[in-house]
Scaffold this active site. Structure first.
Site, short mmCIF file in Angstrom:
data_model
loop_
_atom_site.label_atom_id
_atom_site.label_comp_id
_atom_site.label_asym_id
_atom_site.label_seq_id
_atom_site.Cartn_x
_atom_site.Cartn_y
_atom_site.Cartn_z
N ARG A 91 28.50 50.22 31.52
CA ARG A 91 29.12 50.62 30.49
C ARG A 91 29.31 50.10 29.26
O ARG A 91 29.51 50.40 28.15
CB ARG A 91 30.59 51.11 31.06
CG ARG A 91 30.51 52.43 32.20
CD ARG A 91 31.78 52.90 32.69
NE ARG A 91 32.50 51.63 33.20
CZ ARG A 91 32.23 51.22 34.72
NH1 ARG A 91 31.55 52.23 35.47
NH2 ARG A 91 32.99 50.19 35.36
N GLU A 135 34.94 39.62 45.39
CA GLU A 135 36.04 39.14 46.34
C GLU A 135 35.12 39.91 47.76
O GLU A 135 35.72 39.31 48.82
CB GLU A 135 37.31 40.26 46.27
CG GLU A 135 37.02 41.73 46.24
CD GLU A 135 38.25 42.64 46.00
OE1 GLU A 135 38.88 43.10 47.00
OE2 GLU A 135 38.63 42.55 44.92
#
Length: 172
Positions: A60, A97
């Site tokens: 994006r 994560e």
């Protein structure tokens, strides 16, 4: 200042995983005047900064980086996920994560001393932006700043970019 643009961004709960509220920018992008305002704001902010190239982060970031680079009359340099660029690359790996991610840039994308602006749609944890910065600096480029449409301040991604100019239009 950009609250009217904030209203153009749709929240999508539980995407891509349960518990995440995804900030969907497609509702802003389909609004021509709103999209134009974002690009015009970025052009005005960076027009006099002597930027030599815009580095846009997959995917994006390309949406904002390409028209910005064209308006500034400078080149667009894509940062892509590993294995997507056809010529010789350099890479940077960063922690997520749930694992690691690697991004790459062509080895000949930036000349030493070039002033570079790094652009993406969203600043979250800062890992991707920091990796892009690392790539620019490996090639001897000078990061003049970072530009994002959205910043998720609670994730403290800006902390990874300390010492650099970081511009965001909308914060959550």
């Amino acid at each position: 200042m950009f609250d009217h643009l904030r209203k153009k961004i749709r929240d999508v709960p539980d995407f891509p995983t349960p518990g995440v509220i995804f900030k969907d920018i497609t509702t802003l992008l389909k609004d021509g005047p709103a999209f134009k305002e974002v690009i015009d704001t970025l052009v005005e902010r960076y027009r006099q900064r002597g930027i030599d190239a815009v580095v846009a982060i997959e995917s994006r970031g390309y949406i904002f980086g390409a028209p910005l680079a064209a308006a500034l009359g400078v080149g667009l340099i894509p940062v892509r996920k590993m294995g997507k660029l056809p010529a010789e690359t350099i890479s940077a790996t960063y922690e997520l994560e749930y694992g690691k991610e690697t991004v790459e840039m062509h080895r000949d994308a930036i000349l030493p001393g070039q002033k570079v602006l790094i652009v993406d749609d969203l600043l979250a944890t800062g890992g991707t932006a920091n990796a892009a910065k690392s790539l620019v600096e490996q090639l001897g480029g000078k990061v003049e700043g970072f530009a994002f449409l959205i910043e998720l301040t609670f994730l403290k991604g800006r902390d990874k970019l300390t010492g650099y100019d970081v511009f965001t239009m909308i914060t959550y």
